[in-house]
Design a protein around this motif. Structure first.
Motif, PDB file in Angstrom:
ATOM      1  N   LYS A   1       0.828  -1.212   0.000  1.00  0.00           N
ATOM      2  CA  LYS A   1       0.000   0.000   0.000  1.00  0.00           C
ATOM      3  C   LYS A   1       0.861   1.261   0.000  1.00  0.00           C
TER       4      LYS A   1
ATOM      5  N   TYR B   1       1.426   3.939  -3.162  1.00  0.00           N
ATOM      6  CA  TYR B   1       1.198   5.362  -2.945  1.00  0.00           C
ATOM      7  C   TYR B   1       2.414   6.179  -3.375  1.00  0.00           C
TER       8      TYR B   1
ATOM      9  N   TRP C   1       2.550   6.405  -7.089  1.00  0.00           N
ATOM     10  CA  TRP C   1       1.534   7.364  -7.542  1.00  0.00           C
ATOM     11  C   TRP C   1       2.055   8.794  -7.395  1.00  0.00           C
TER      12      TRP C   1
ATOM     13  N   ASP D   1      -4.281   3.383 -10.419  1.00  0.00           N
ATOM     14  CA  ASP D   1      -4.108   2.749  -9.119  1.00  0.00           C
ATOM     15  C   ASP D   1      -3.803   1.263  -9.224  1.00  0.00           C
ATOM     16  N   SER D   2      -4.461   0.563 -10.123  1.00  0.00           N
ATOM     17  CA  SER D   2      -4.206  -0.882 -10.242  1.00  0.00           C
ATOM     18  C   SER D   2      -2.807  -1.149 -10.789  1.00  0.00           C
TER      19      SER D   2
ATOM     20  N   HIS E   1      -0.133   0.803 -10.256  1.00  0.00           N
ATOM     21  CA  HIS E   1       0.781   1.063  -9.153  1.00  0.00           C
ATOM     22  C   HIS E   1       0.736  -0.085  -8.141  1.00  0.00           C
ATOM     23  N   TRP E   2      -0.451  -0.602  -7.880  1.00  0.00           N
ATOM     24  CA  TRP E   2      -0.586  -1.700  -6.921  1.00  0.00           C
ATOM     25  C   TRP E   2       0.153  -2.942  -7.421  1.00  0.00           C
TER      26      TRP E   2
END
Length: 85
Positions: free
Chosen positions: A10, A14, A17, A27-28, A30-31
């Motif tokens: 997490k 972040y 990002w 977001d997906s 980066h995850w």
């Protein structure tokens, strides 16, 4: 206090990002990148005999990446043909 795997992913997602300038809708990506980095870190842990185990390198897609992470296809090669004389 130790950090769990999910907390680490997490925080890393972040940070990715933030590094990209706070883009919307990634977001997906980066995850998944953070999860992959964590898997790589866990895979490079030492074995019981103390020697480091290196993770196998993944093959990359041929082409050049742009700044937003999209891969553009490599230019097509044309075969040179000899003409019959």
């Amino acid at each position: 206090m130790t950090e769990t795997r999910e907390e680490w992913i997490k925080k890393r997602a972040y940070a990715l990002w933030e590094e990209e300038g706070y883009p919307t809708g990634r977001d997906s990506i980066h995850w998944e990148q953070a999860r992959h980095e964590r898997d790589t870190l866990e895979g490079s842990a030492a074995t019981s005999n103390g020697k480091e185990v290196k993770a196998k390198a993944k093959r990359t897609v041929t082409g050049s990446k742009t700044t937003n992470g999209v891969v553009k296809p490599a230019p097509k090669r044309t075969a040179s043909r000899k003409t019959a004389s």
